[in-house]
Scaffold this active site. Structure first.
Site: not given
Length: 501
Positions: A191, A244
Protein backbone atom coordinates in the site's frame (compact mmCIF):
# COMPACT_ATOMS: atom_id res chain seq x y z
CA UNK A 1 15.70 -21.90 -20.60
CA UNK A 2 14.63 -20.41 -17.26
CA UNK A 3 11.05 -21.06 -16.22
CA UNK A 4 8.84 -17.94 -16.28
CA UNK A 5 7.73 -17.10 -12.73
CA UNK A 6 4.04 -17.50 -12.00
CA UNK A 7 3.41 -13.80 -11.40
CA UNK A 8 4.86 -12.75 -14.75
CA UNK A 9 1.59 -13.38 -16.62
CA UNK A 10 -0.82 -14.21 -13.80
CA UNK A 11 -4.44 -13.14 -13.47
CA UNK A 12 -4.84 -11.92 -9.90
CA UNK A 13 -8.25 -11.37 -8.28
CA UNK A 14 -8.50 -8.67 -5.64
CA UNK A 15 -10.68 -9.59 -2.65
CA UNK A 16 -11.88 -6.69 -0.54
CA UNK A 17 -12.37 -9.00 2.42
CA UNK A 18 -15.13 -7.01 4.16
CA UNK A 19 -17.32 -7.25 1.06
CA UNK A 20 -16.61 -10.66 -0.46
CA UNK A 21 -18.44 -13.29 1.61
CA UNK A 22 -19.62 -13.46 5.23
CA UNK A 23 -19.43 -16.83 6.97
CA UNK A 24 -20.00 -15.59 10.53
CA UNK A 25 -23.34 -13.87 9.90
CA UNK A 26 -22.35 -10.47 11.27
CA UNK A 27 -22.81 -8.62 7.97
CA UNK A 28 -19.07 -8.30 7.31
CA UNK A 29 -17.01 -10.50 5.00
CA UNK A 30 -14.35 -12.67 6.59
CA UNK A 31 -11.59 -15.18 5.87
CA UNK A 32 -13.89 -18.19 6.29
CA UNK A 33 -16.17 -16.59 3.71
CA UNK A 34 -13.25 -16.31 1.30
CA UNK A 35 -12.38 -19.96 1.89
CA UNK A 36 -15.96 -21.01 1.16
CA UNK A 37 -15.79 -19.34 -2.27
CA UNK A 38 -12.47 -20.72 -3.46
CA UNK A 39 -14.20 -23.16 -5.86
CA UNK A 40 -15.94 -20.18 -7.50
CA UNK A 41 -12.58 -18.45 -7.99
CA UNK A 42 -10.99 -21.59 -9.39
CA UNK A 43 -13.87 -21.99 -11.86
CA UNK A 44 -13.57 -18.33 -12.81
CA UNK A 45 -10.03 -19.12 -13.93
CA UNK A 46 -7.79 -16.79 -11.92
CA UNK A 47 -4.29 -17.74 -10.79
CA UNK A 48 -4.03 -15.89 -7.49
CA UNK A 49 -5.99 -13.83 -4.99
CA UNK A 50 -4.97 -10.64 -3.23
CA UNK A 51 -6.50 -10.06 0.20
CA UNK A 52 -6.99 -6.52 1.48
CA UNK A 53 -5.98 -5.99 5.15
CA UNK A 54 -7.47 -8.41 7.66
CA UNK A 55 -5.17 -7.42 10.55
CA UNK A 56 -6.26 -6.14 13.94
CA UNK A 57 -7.63 -2.66 13.40
CA UNK A 58 -10.14 -0.15 14.76
CA UNK A 59 -11.41 0.07 11.14
CA UNK A 60 -11.09 3.84 10.85
CA UNK A 61 -10.17 3.21 7.20
CA UNK A 62 -11.52 -0.25 6.53
CA UNK A 63 -8.48 -2.04 7.94
CA UNK A 64 -5.81 0.13 6.32
CA UNK A 65 -5.23 1.47 9.83
CA UNK A 66 -3.31 -1.48 11.28
CA UNK A 67 -2.96 -1.90 15.04
CA UNK A 68 -1.22 -5.30 14.94
CA UNK A 69 0.52 -6.48 11.76
CA UNK A 70 0.95 -10.06 13.04
CA UNK A 71 -2.61 -11.00 13.92
CA UNK A 72 -6.07 -11.34 12.37
CA UNK A 73 -8.82 -9.02 13.56
CA UNK A 74 -11.62 -11.03 15.22
CA UNK A 75 -13.99 -9.42 12.70
CA UNK A 76 -12.32 -11.58 10.03
CA UNK A 77 -11.37 -14.69 12.00
CA UNK A 78 -8.07 -15.71 13.57
CA UNK A 79 -4.64 -17.00 12.60
CA UNK A 80 -5.89 -20.58 12.47
CA UNK A 81 -8.52 -19.55 9.91
CA UNK A 82 -5.90 -17.69 7.93
CA UNK A 83 -3.68 -20.78 7.86
CA UNK A 84 -6.65 -22.87 6.75
CA UNK A 85 -7.35 -20.40 3.94
CA UNK A 86 -3.76 -20.49 2.70
CA UNK A 87 -3.75 -24.29 2.74
CA UNK A 88 -7.10 -24.54 0.95
CA UNK A 89 -6.10 -21.96 -1.65
CA UNK A 90 -2.89 -23.80 -2.44
CA UNK A 91 -4.77 -27.09 -2.70
CA UNK A 92 -7.13 -25.37 -5.15
CA UNK A 93 -4.18 -24.16 -7.21
CA UNK A 94 -4.44 -20.51 -6.16
CA UNK A 95 -1.62 -18.32 -4.86
CA UNK A 96 -2.23 -15.75 -2.12
CA UNK A 97 -0.96 -12.18 -1.87
CA UNK A 98 -1.65 -10.16 1.26
CA UNK A 99 -1.74 -6.41 1.71
CA UNK A 100 1.07 -4.77 3.66
CA UNK A 101 0.67 -1.19 4.89
CA UNK A 102 4.11 0.37 5.56
CA UNK A 103 3.37 4.09 5.18
CA UNK A 104 1.35 4.41 8.36
CA UNK A 105 -0.10 2.44 11.25
CA UNK A 106 -3.25 2.83 13.28
CA UNK A 107 -3.18 5.37 16.09
CA UNK A 108 -4.11 2.35 18.23
CA UNK A 109 -0.79 0.65 17.37
CA UNK A 110 1.31 0.06 20.52
CA UNK A 111 4.12 2.19 19.10
CA UNK A 112 1.86 5.20 18.64
CA UNK A 113 0.30 4.70 22.03
CA UNK A 114 3.82 4.85 23.46
CA UNK A 115 4.50 7.95 21.37
CA UNK A 116 1.49 9.67 22.94
CA UNK A 117 3.29 9.20 26.26
CA UNK A 118 6.49 10.67 24.83
CA UNK A 119 8.19 7.30 24.24
CA UNK A 120 9.73 6.47 20.85
CA UNK A 121 8.27 9.39 18.95
CA UNK A 122 11.02 9.11 16.36
CA UNK A 123 9.20 6.10 14.93
CA UNK A 124 6.62 8.57 13.56
CA UNK A 125 6.69 12.07 12.04
CA UNK A 126 6.40 14.46 14.98
CA UNK A 127 7.23 18.17 14.64
CA UNK A 128 6.95 21.29 16.77
CA UNK A 129 5.28 23.15 13.91
CA UNK A 130 3.25 21.77 10.99
CA UNK A 131 3.73 22.65 7.34
CA UNK A 132 0.86 23.30 4.94
CA UNK A 133 0.43 19.75 3.63
CA UNK A 134 -3.07 18.43 3.10
CA UNK A 135 -4.39 14.96 3.75
CA UNK A 136 -5.41 12.75 0.83
CA UNK A 137 -8.71 12.34 2.69
CA UNK A 138 -9.27 16.09 3.02
CA UNK A 139 -8.27 18.69 5.58
CA UNK A 140 -4.85 19.27 7.16
CA UNK A 141 -2.30 16.45 7.26
CA UNK A 142 -1.31 17.35 10.83
CA UNK A 143 -2.94 16.84 14.22
CA UNK A 144 -1.75 18.55 17.41
CA UNK A 145 -1.34 16.74 20.71
CA UNK A 146 -2.08 18.32 24.12
CA UNK A 147 1.67 18.78 24.70
CA UNK A 148 1.87 21.03 21.65
CA UNK A 149 3.62 18.75 19.16
CA UNK A 150 2.04 17.79 15.84
CA UNK A 151 2.12 14.46 14.01
CA UNK A 152 1.83 13.84 10.27
CA UNK A 153 -0.96 11.74 8.76
CA UNK A 154 -1.26 11.90 4.99
CA UNK A 155 -4.52 10.01 5.34
CA UNK A 156 -6.87 10.02 8.36
CA UNK A 157 -5.76 11.34 11.80
CA UNK A 158 -6.10 7.72 12.97
CA UNK A 159 -3.31 6.77 10.52
CA UNK A 160 -0.04 8.38 11.68
CA UNK A 161 2.83 8.16 9.17
CA UNK A 162 5.91 6.15 10.09
CA UNK A 163 9.35 7.78 10.04
CA UNK A 164 11.34 5.59 7.66
CA UNK A 165 14.57 7.35 8.60
CA UNK A 166 14.33 5.33 11.83
CA UNK A 167 16.10 1.99 11.40
CA UNK A 168 13.72 0.37 13.91
CA UNK A 169 10.87 0.81 11.41
CA UNK A 170 12.89 -1.03 8.74
CA UNK A 171 13.60 -3.97 11.04
CA UNK A 172 9.98 -4.16 12.16
CA UNK A 173 8.68 -4.54 8.63
CA UNK A 174 11.35 -7.02 7.62
CA UNK A 175 10.17 -9.15 10.53
CA UNK A 176 6.51 -8.68 9.51
CA UNK A 177 7.30 -9.90 6.00
CA UNK A 178 8.99 -13.00 7.37
CA UNK A 179 6.05 -13.67 9.70
CA UNK A 180 3.60 -13.97 6.80
CA UNK A 181 6.03 -15.65 4.43
CA UNK A 182 6.59 -18.30 7.08
CA UNK A 183 2.80 -18.85 7.08
CA UNK A 184 2.92 -19.60 3.35
CA UNK A 185 1.82 -16.42 1.58
CA UNK A 186 3.07 -16.08 -1.98
CA UNK A 187 3.75 -12.38 -1.77
CA UNK A 188 2.54 -8.91 -0.93
CA UNK A 189 0.68 -5.97 -2.37
CA UNK A 190 2.33 -2.86 -0.90
CA UNK A 191 0.00 0.00 0.00
CA UNK A 192 1.20 3.53 -0.88
CA UNK A 193 4.52 1.99 -1.92
CA UNK A 194 5.98 5.27 -3.17
CA UNK A 195 5.11 7.24 -0.04
CA UNK A 196 7.37 6.02 2.76
CA UNK A 197 9.84 8.91 2.63
CA UNK A 198 8.73 12.53 2.44
CA UNK A 199 10.50 15.54 0.96
CA UNK A 200 13.59 16.57 2.93
CA UNK A 201 12.77 19.12 5.58
CA UNK A 202 9.04 18.77 4.99
CA UNK A 203 8.84 22.09 3.10
CA UNK A 204 5.64 24.03 2.51
CA UNK A 205 4.19 23.52 -0.95
CA UNK A 206 2.08 25.52 -3.32
CA UNK A 207 -1.61 25.99 -2.44
CA UNK A 208 -3.73 23.03 -3.43
CA UNK A 209 -0.99 20.48 -2.68
CA UNK A 210 -2.25 16.94 -2.51
CA UNK A 211 -0.40 14.03 -0.98
CA UNK A 212 -0.59 12.37 -4.40
CA UNK A 213 2.07 14.89 -5.44
CA UNK A 214 5.50 13.89 -6.76
CA UNK A 215 6.80 15.19 -3.43
CA UNK A 216 6.53 11.46 -2.67
CA UNK A 217 8.64 8.87 -4.52
CA UNK A 218 11.82 9.90 -2.75
CA UNK A 219 14.97 8.05 -3.90
CA UNK A 220 15.53 6.55 -0.43
CA UNK A 221 12.47 4.34 -0.84
CA UNK A 222 14.27 2.13 -3.35
CA UNK A 223 16.68 0.89 -0.70
CA UNK A 224 13.68 -0.32 1.33
CA UNK A 225 12.52 -2.52 -1.53
CA UNK A 226 16.03 -3.80 -2.14
CA UNK A 227 15.97 -5.05 1.46
CA UNK A 228 12.52 -6.53 0.96
CA UNK A 229 13.56 -8.25 -2.27
CA UNK A 230 16.37 -10.03 -0.45
CA UNK A 231 13.86 -11.38 2.05
CA UNK A 232 11.47 -12.52 -0.69
CA UNK A 233 14.27 -14.16 -2.67
CA UNK A 234 15.36 -16.09 0.41
CA UNK A 235 12.09 -18.09 0.30
CA UNK A 236 11.26 -20.80 -2.26
CA UNK A 237 8.43 -20.62 -4.76
CA UNK A 238 8.84 -17.28 -6.53
CA UNK A 239 7.45 -15.07 -3.74
CA UNK A 240 6.56 -11.70 -5.23
CA UNK A 241 5.72 -8.09 -4.37
CA UNK A 242 3.57 -5.64 -6.31
CA UNK A 243 3.56 -1.97 -5.39
CA UNK A 244 0.76 0.55 -5.34
CA UNK A 245 2.84 3.25 -7.01
CA UNK A 246 1.23 6.43 -8.27
CA UNK A 247 3.64 8.19 -10.62
CA UNK A 248 3.56 10.71 -13.42
CA UNK A 249 5.15 8.48 -16.07
CA UNK A 250 5.94 4.92 -17.04
CA UNK A 251 9.64 5.74 -16.68
CA UNK A 252 9.09 6.63 -13.01
CA UNK A 253 7.09 3.45 -12.52
CA UNK A 254 9.88 1.38 -14.04
CA UNK A 255 12.31 2.53 -11.34
CA UNK A 256 10.38 0.44 -8.84
CA UNK A 257 10.42 -2.66 -11.04
CA UNK A 258 14.04 -3.67 -11.19
CA UNK A 259 15.77 -7.03 -10.71
CA UNK A 260 16.69 -6.15 -7.12
CA UNK A 261 13.47 -4.30 -6.18
CA UNK A 262 9.75 -4.96 -6.69
CA UNK A 263 8.58 -7.61 -9.10
CA UNK A 264 5.67 -5.48 -10.32
CA UNK A 265 3.88 -2.17 -9.82
CA UNK A 266 0.30 -1.34 -10.67
CA UNK A 267 -0.14 0.43 -13.99
CA UNK A 268 -2.71 3.05 -13.03
CA UNK A 269 -2.34 4.87 -16.34
CA UNK A 270 -4.36 2.04 -17.91
CA UNK A 271 -7.07 2.38 -15.26
CA UNK A 272 -7.19 6.17 -15.71
CA UNK A 273 -7.37 6.15 -19.52
CA UNK A 274 -10.70 7.19 -21.03
CA UNK A 275 -12.55 5.05 -23.58
CA UNK A 276 -10.35 6.07 -26.47
CA UNK A 277 -8.19 4.18 -28.95
CA UNK A 278 -5.64 7.00 -28.89
CA UNK A 279 -5.45 7.01 -25.09
CA UNK A 280 -5.21 3.22 -24.89
CA UNK A 281 -2.44 3.08 -27.48
CA UNK A 282 -0.37 5.70 -25.68
CA UNK A 283 -0.60 3.84 -22.37
CA UNK A 284 0.30 0.54 -24.03
CA UNK A 285 3.27 2.05 -25.91
CA UNK A 286 4.58 3.93 -22.87
CA UNK A 287 4.20 0.91 -20.60
CA UNK A 288 5.76 -1.71 -22.86
CA UNK A 289 8.65 0.60 -23.71
CA UNK A 290 9.58 1.28 -20.09
CA UNK A 291 8.23 -1.30 -17.65
CA UNK A 292 9.44 -4.89 -17.37
CA UNK A 293 6.75 -7.36 -16.27
CA UNK A 294 3.89 -4.89 -16.86
CA UNK A 295 0.55 -5.06 -15.07
CA UNK A 296 -2.91 -4.03 -16.25
CA UNK A 297 -5.87 -3.14 -14.03
CA UNK A 298 -9.29 -1.60 -14.73
CA UNK A 299 -10.85 -1.32 -11.25
CA UNK A 300 -9.97 -1.68 -7.57
CA UNK A 301 -11.34 -0.88 -4.12
CA UNK A 302 -10.40 2.83 -4.39
CA UNK A 303 -11.94 3.90 -7.72
CA UNK A 304 -15.30 4.06 -9.48
CA UNK A 305 -16.02 0.71 -11.14
CA UNK A 306 -15.11 0.78 -14.82
CA UNK A 307 -18.55 -0.37 -16.00
CA UNK A 308 -19.82 2.96 -14.69
CA UNK A 309 -16.78 5.03 -15.75
CA UNK A 310 -16.97 3.86 -19.35
CA UNK A 311 -20.71 4.48 -19.53
CA UNK A 312 -20.68 8.02 -18.16
CA UNK A 313 -21.12 10.60 -20.89
CA UNK A 314 -22.23 8.05 -23.47
CA UNK A 315 -25.55 8.40 -25.29
CA UNK A 316 -25.87 4.61 -25.30
CA UNK A 317 -27.06 3.22 -21.91
CA UNK A 318 -25.48 -0.15 -22.71
CA UNK A 319 -22.08 1.35 -23.48
CA UNK A 320 -20.64 0.79 -20.01
CA UNK A 321 -20.99 -3.01 -19.88
CA UNK A 322 -20.08 -3.43 -23.56
CA UNK A 323 -16.96 -1.29 -23.22
CA UNK A 324 -15.98 -3.06 -19.99
CA UNK A 325 -16.02 -6.42 -21.77
CA UNK A 326 -14.06 -5.04 -24.71
CA UNK A 327 -11.48 -3.49 -22.36
CA UNK A 328 -11.09 -6.84 -20.61
CA UNK A 329 -10.21 -8.57 -23.89
CA UNK A 330 -7.72 -5.82 -24.72
CA UNK A 331 -6.14 -6.15 -21.28
CA UNK A 332 -5.93 -9.93 -21.36
CA UNK A 333 -4.30 -9.86 -24.81
CA UNK A 334 -1.39 -7.70 -23.61
CA UNK A 335 1.89 -9.09 -22.26
CA UNK A 336 2.12 -9.14 -18.46
CA UNK A 337 -0.26 -9.69 -15.56
CA UNK A 338 -3.90 -8.69 -15.21
CA UNK A 339 -5.50 -7.70 -11.90
CA UNK A 340 -9.27 -8.06 -11.55
CA UNK A 341 -11.41 -6.50 -8.82
CA UNK A 342 -14.09 -8.60 -7.16
CA UNK A 343 -17.49 -8.21 -8.76
CA UNK A 344 -16.31 -6.94 -12.12
CA UNK A 345 -16.90 -10.44 -13.46
CA UNK A 346 -20.56 -9.92 -12.50
CA UNK A 347 -20.73 -6.59 -14.32
CA UNK A 348 -21.39 -4.74 -11.07
CA UNK A 349 -21.79 -0.98 -11.49
CA UNK A 350 -20.79 1.71 -8.99
CA UNK A 351 -23.49 2.18 -6.34
CA UNK A 352 -24.09 5.93 -6.25
CA UNK A 353 -27.19 6.21 -4.08
CA UNK A 354 -25.87 5.00 -0.73
CA UNK A 355 -27.65 7.14 1.88
CA UNK A 356 -25.42 9.42 3.98
CA UNK A 357 -26.27 7.59 7.20
CA UNK A 358 -25.00 4.31 5.72
CA UNK A 359 -21.69 5.61 4.40
CA UNK A 360 -18.47 4.64 6.15
CA UNK A 361 -15.58 6.01 4.07
CA UNK A 362 -13.58 8.65 6.00
CA UNK A 363 -13.24 10.63 2.77
CA UNK A 364 -16.99 11.29 2.84
CA UNK A 365 -16.88 12.62 6.38
CA UNK A 366 -13.65 14.63 6.10
CA UNK A 367 -15.03 16.37 2.99
CA UNK A 368 -18.35 17.11 4.75
CA UNK A 369 -20.10 14.91 2.25
CA UNK A 370 -18.83 16.82 -0.79
CA UNK A 371 -16.83 13.79 -1.98
CA UNK A 372 -18.80 10.52 -1.98
CA UNK A 373 -15.70 8.44 -1.28
CA UNK A 374 -15.13 4.80 -2.09
CA UNK A 375 -18.13 3.05 -0.55
CA UNK A 376 -19.79 2.78 -3.96
CA UNK A 377 -17.27 0.24 -5.25
CA UNK A 378 -17.15 -1.66 -1.93
CA UNK A 379 -20.76 -2.79 -1.63
CA UNK A 380 -20.85 -6.51 -0.68
CA UNK A 381 -21.15 -8.99 -3.54
CA UNK A 382 -24.46 -10.57 -4.60
CA UNK A 383 -24.12 -14.33 -4.62
CA UNK A 384 -27.65 -15.76 -4.80
CA UNK A 385 -31.34 -15.17 -4.21
CA UNK A 386 -33.64 -12.36 -5.25
CA UNK A 387 -33.33 -9.90 -2.36
CA UNK A 388 -30.56 -8.43 -0.19
CA UNK A 389 -28.21 -9.66 1.17
CA UNK A 390 -28.18 -11.96 -1.89
CA UNK A 391 -26.40 -14.82 -0.18
CA UNK A 392 -23.59 -12.62 1.11
CA UNK A 393 -24.31 -13.93 4.61
CA UNK A 394 -27.11 -14.51 7.08
CA UNK A 395 -26.75 -11.17 8.87
CA UNK A 396 -27.33 -8.56 6.18
CA UNK A 397 -24.49 -6.49 4.71
CA UNK A 398 -22.45 -3.65 6.16
CA UNK A 399 -23.29 -1.46 3.14
CA UNK A 400 -26.75 -1.62 1.52
CA UNK A 401 -27.07 -3.56 -1.73
CA UNK A 402 -29.28 -2.29 -4.58
CA UNK A 403 -32.53 -4.06 -5.43
CA UNK A 404 -31.39 -4.15 -9.07
CA UNK A 405 -28.62 -6.56 -8.16
CA UNK A 406 -31.12 -9.43 -8.11
CA UNK A 407 -30.35 -9.81 -11.82
CA UNK A 408 -26.57 -9.77 -11.24
CA UNK A 409 -26.05 -12.53 -8.69
CA UNK A 410 -23.40 -15.14 -9.37
CA UNK A 411 -26.05 -17.85 -9.09
CA UNK A 412 -28.26 -16.27 -11.76
CA UNK A 413 -25.40 -15.53 -14.13
CA UNK A 414 -23.72 -18.94 -13.86
CA UNK A 415 -26.37 -20.60 -16.02
CA UNK A 416 -26.65 -17.82 -18.58
CA UNK A 417 -24.15 -18.10 -21.46
CA UNK A 418 -24.77 -14.42 -22.33
CA UNK A 419 -23.94 -13.15 -18.82
CA UNK A 420 -20.91 -11.17 -17.71
CA UNK A 421 -19.76 -14.08 -15.53
CA UNK A 422 -19.90 -16.53 -18.44
CA UNK A 423 -17.97 -14.09 -20.63
CA UNK A 424 -15.23 -13.68 -18.01
CA UNK A 425 -14.93 -17.43 -17.64
CA UNK A 426 -14.57 -17.87 -21.40
CA UNK A 427 -12.07 -15.03 -21.71
CA UNK A 428 -9.88 -16.31 -18.90
CA UNK A 429 -10.02 -19.89 -20.18
CA UNK A 430 -9.06 -18.73 -23.69
CA UNK A 431 -6.14 -16.73 -22.33
CA UNK A 432 -4.98 -19.64 -20.18
CA UNK A 433 -5.07 -22.00 -23.17
CA UNK A 434 -2.67 -19.69 -25.04
CA UNK A 435 -0.29 -19.14 -22.12
CA UNK A 436 3.29 -19.74 -23.11
CA UNK A 437 2.55 -19.74 -26.83
CA UNK A 438 2.68 -15.97 -27.46
CA UNK A 439 5.69 -13.63 -27.61
CA UNK A 440 6.18 -10.97 -24.96
CA UNK A 441 5.88 -8.15 -27.49
CA UNK A 442 3.11 -6.77 -29.67
CA UNK A 443 3.02 -5.32 -33.18
CA UNK A 444 0.59 -2.62 -34.20
CA UNK A 445 -1.50 -3.26 -37.30
CA UNK A 446 -3.04 -0.70 -39.60
CA UNK A 447 -6.62 -0.09 -38.53
CA UNK A 448 -9.54 2.28 -39.18
CA UNK A 449 -9.91 5.49 -37.13
CA UNK A 450 -10.84 5.06 -33.43
CA UNK A 451 -9.76 1.40 -33.39
CA UNK A 452 -6.82 -0.57 -32.02
CA UNK A 453 -5.50 -3.63 -33.86
CA UNK A 454 -2.39 -5.38 -32.58
CA UNK A 455 -0.86 -8.82 -32.89
CA UNK A 456 1.08 -11.13 -30.59
CA UNK A 457 2.39 -13.90 -32.79
CA UNK A 458 -0.62 -15.65 -34.29
CA UNK A 459 -3.12 -13.74 -32.11
CA UNK A 460 -4.75 -10.49 -33.23
CA UNK A 461 -6.69 -8.32 -30.80
CA UNK A 462 -9.04 -5.79 -32.41
CA UNK A 463 -10.87 -3.13 -30.37
CA UNK A 464 -13.39 -0.64 -31.73
CA UNK A 465 -13.67 2.51 -29.61
CA UNK A 466 -15.45 4.45 -32.35
CA UNK A 467 -19.05 5.00 -33.37
CA UNK A 468 -18.92 3.14 -36.70
CA UNK A 469 -18.40 -0.54 -37.49
CA UNK A 470 -14.86 -1.30 -38.67
CA UNK A 471 -13.58 -3.96 -41.04
CA UNK A 472 -11.61 -6.71 -39.35
CA UNK A 473 -8.14 -7.69 -40.54
CA UNK A 474 -7.61 -10.91 -42.44
CA UNK A 475 -7.81 -13.90 -40.13
CA UNK A 476 -8.28 -17.65 -40.01
CA UNK A 477 -10.52 -18.00 -36.94
CA UNK A 478 -12.47 -15.95 -34.39
CA UNK A 479 -11.46 -17.09 -30.91
CA UNK A 480 -13.70 -14.91 -28.74
CA UNK A 481 -15.58 -11.63 -29.00
CA UNK A 482 -16.98 -9.29 -26.37
CA UNK A 483 -20.17 -8.93 -28.41
CA UNK A 484 -21.71 -10.23 -31.64
CA UNK A 485 -19.74 -9.59 -34.84
CA UNK A 486 -21.42 -8.55 -38.07
CA UNK A 487 -19.67 -10.80 -40.56
CA UNK A 488 -16.19 -9.35 -41.00
CA UNK A 489 -17.21 -6.08 -39.37
CA UNK A 490 -16.40 -5.14 -35.76
CA UNK A 491 -19.26 -3.17 -34.18
CA UNK A 492 -18.63 -0.14 -31.93
CA UNK A 493 -17.69 -0.81 -28.28
CA UNK A 494 -16.59 -4.34 -29.16
CA UNK A 495 -13.35 -6.30 -29.10
CA UNK A 496 -12.37 -9.66 -30.54
CA UNK A 497 -9.46 -12.09 -30.64
CA UNK A 498 -8.56 -13.56 -34.03
CA UNK A 499 -6.13 -16.27 -35.05
CA UNK A 500 -4.10 -15.81 -38.23
CA UNK A 501 -3.29 -19.50 -38.56
Amino acid sequence: MDQIPWWHDAVVYEIYVRSFADASGDGVGDLAGVRSRLPYLAELGVDAIWLTPFYRSPMADGGYDVADYRDVDPLFGDLAEFDALVSAAHETGLRILVDIVPNHSSSAHPWFQEALKGIGRDRYMFRDRPNNWLSVFGGPAWTQLPDGQWYLHLFAPEQPDFNWHNREVHEEFLDILRFWLDRGVDGFRIDVAMGLYKADGLPDTQPGFSAASPIWSRPEVHEVYREWRKVLDSYPGDRAAVGEVWTDSADDLARYVRPDELHQSFNFAWLEAPWSATAFRKVIDDTLAAVPAPTWVLSNHDVVRHVTRYGEGSLNPAAGPARAHAALLAMLALPGSAYLYQGEELGLPEVKDIPPEARQDPIFFRSNGEIPGRDGCRVPLPWSGTAPPYGFGSGGSWLPQPDAWADLTAERQAGDPASALSFYRRALATRKAMRGTLPGTISWLDSPPDTLYFSRGSLICAVNCGEQAAELPAHHQVLISSGPLDGDMLPPDTATWLLTR
